[in-house]
Motif scaffolding. Sequence first.
Motif, PDB file in Angstrom:
ATOM      1  N   GLN A 165       0.790  -1.046  -0.013  1.00 39.31           N
ATOM      2  CA  GLN A 165       0.035   0.101   0.014  1.00 39.31           C
ATOM      3  C   GLN A 165       0.961   1.351  -0.063  1.00 39.31           C
ATOM      4  O   GLN A 165       0.665   2.352   0.702  1.00 39.31           O
ATOM      5  CB  GLN A 165      -1.001  -0.144   1.084  1.00 39.31           C
ATOM      6  N   SER A 166       2.028   1.280  -0.849  1.00 39.86           N
ATOM      7  CA  SER A 166       2.978   2.187  -0.443  1.00 39.86           C
ATOM      8  C   SER A 166       2.352   3.488  -1.248  1.00 39.86           C
ATOM      9  O   SER A 166       2.891   4.746  -0.641  1.00 39.86           O
ATOM     10  CB  SER A 166       4.171   1.669  -1.499  1.00 39.86           C
ATOM     11  N   ASP A 167       1.522   3.492  -2.137  1.00 41.18           N
ATOM     12  CA  ASP A 167       0.907   4.823  -2.492  1.00 41.18           C
ATOM     13  C   ASP A 167       0.153   5.710  -1.534  1.00 41.18           C
ATOM     14  O   ASP A 167       0.383   6.792  -1.230  1.00 41.18           O
ATOM     15  CB  ASP A 167       0.177   4.696  -3.858  1.00 41.18           C
ATOM     16  N   ALA A 168      -0.625   4.745  -0.906  1.00 36.08           N
ATOM     17  CA  ALA A 168      -1.643   5.575   0.148  1.00 36.08           C
ATOM     18  C   ALA A 168      -0.680   5.829   1.215  1.00 36.08           C
ATOM     19  O   ALA A 168      -0.893   7.050   1.874  1.00 36.08           O
ATOM     20  CB  ALA A 168      -2.634   4.419   0.594  1.00 36.08           C
ATOM     21  N   MET A 169       0.190   4.980   1.553  1.00 32.27           N
ATOM     22  CA  MET A 169       1.071   5.473   2.741  1.00 32.27           C
ATOM     23  C   MET A 169       2.038   6.518   2.265  1.00 32.27           C
ATOM     24  O   MET A 169       2.201   7.472   3.198  1.00 32.27           O
ATOM     25  CB  MET A 169       1.756   4.090   3.306  1.00 32.27           C
ATOM     26  N   ALA A 170       2.363   6.372   1.105  1.00 33.75           N
ATOM     27  CA  ALA A 170       3.445   7.871   0.763  1.00 33.75           C
ATOM     28  C   ALA A 170       2.321   9.161   1.124  1.00 33.75           C
ATOM     29  O   ALA A 170       2.853  10.129   1.177  1.00 33.75           O
ATOM     30  CB  ALA A 170       3.656   7.495  -0.471  1.00 33.75           C
ATOM     31  N   GLN A 171       1.085   9.253   0.585  1.00 37.54           N
ATOM     32  CA  GLN A 171       0.383  10.223   0.636  1.00 37.54           C
ATOM     33  C   GLN A 171       0.117  10.545   1.997  1.00 37.54           C
ATOM     34  O   GLN A 171       0.178  11.913   2.353  1.00 37.54           O
ATOM     35  CB  GLN A 171      -1.231   9.875  -0.099  1.00 37.54           C
ATOM     36  N   TYR A 172      -0.068   9.825   2.929  1.00 38.21           N
ATOM     37  CA  TYR A 172      -0.286   9.961   4.189  1.00 38.21           C
ATOM     38  C   TYR A 172       0.993  10.571   4.936  1.00 38.21           C
ATOM     39  O   TYR A 172       1.005  11.439   5.589  1.00 38.21           O
ATOM     40  CB  TYR A 172      -0.623   8.819   5.091  1.00 38.21           C
ATOM     41  N   ALA A 173       2.180   9.947   4.607  1.00 41.37           N
ATOM     42  CA  ALA A 173       3.433  10.590   5.040  1.00 41.37           C
ATOM     43  C   ALA A 173       3.842  11.739   4.715  1.00 41.37           C
ATOM     44  O   ALA A 173       4.194  12.731   5.358  1.00 41.37           O
ATOM     45  CB  ALA A 173       4.676   9.537   4.391  1.00 41.37           C
ATOM     46  N   ALA A 174       3.311  12.327   3.334  1.00 42.74           N
ATOM     47  CA  ALA A 174       3.578  13.702   2.833  1.00 42.74           C
ATOM     48  C   ALA A 174       2.605  14.467   3.640  1.00 42.74           C
ATOM     49  O   ALA A 174       3.145  15.691   4.064  1.00 42.74           O
ATOM     50  CB  ALA A 174       3.199  13.552   1.322  1.00 42.74           C
ATOM     51  N   TYR A 175       1.493  14.049   3.986  1.00 43.95           N
ATOM     52  CA  TYR A 175       0.495  14.751   4.703  1.00 43.95           C
ATOM     53  C   TYR A 175       0.994  15.190   6.271  1.00 43.95           C
ATOM     54  O   TYR A 175       0.770  16.144   6.770  1.00 43.95           O
ATOM     55  CB  TYR A 175      -0.795  14.196   4.740  1.00 43.95           C
ATOM     56  N   LYS A 176       1.906  14.204   6.785  1.00 38.57           N
ATOM     57  CA  LYS A 176       2.365  14.382   7.891  1.00 38.57           C
ATOM     58  C   LYS A 176       3.690  15.078   7.851  1.00 38.57           C
ATOM     59  O   LYS A 176       4.255  15.500   8.933  1.00 38.57           O
ATOM     60  CB  LYS A 176       2.848  12.897   8.629  1.00 38.57           C
TER      61      LYS A 176
END
Length: 139
Positions: free
Chosen positions: A26-37
């Motif tokens: 789920q790297s795409d979704a996790m990358a979006q969340y990491a960017a948000y954080k």
Amino acid sequence: MDIVFLVARILFALIFLLSAVGHLTQSDAMAQYAAYKGAPGGKAGVILSGVAMGIGALMVLLGVFGDLGSLLVAATLIPISLFMHAHWKESDAQAKQTEQVSFNKNIGLIGGALALFLLFASTGADMGLTITGPLFAIG
């Protein structure tokens, strides 16, 4: 005692193996969340942290240079804790509490990883039920 240590390694490694699978699938979704954080690295950072957690966890689980695997897990958790669970940046009380719980959990897991490192490195080949001895020797 060998069995108790093996069970402890299995239970410790399980959380990181499951997390590694999530990071890689789920790297795409996790990358979006990491960017948000505000975490650096984007998708590559998510994949790299997943690989590091997975390799470290497998090393601990199998007893293949478990001391090094323990350090790899601890080293991966430090930036994750600081970037992804920065409770001191939260203004919403519920979000602050949620992030503080996650941060505290990670601090405990870092402590557990360091304790495993010490156990692997100081006890060496006498650990039992490992494939290799430690890479580092203490004492």
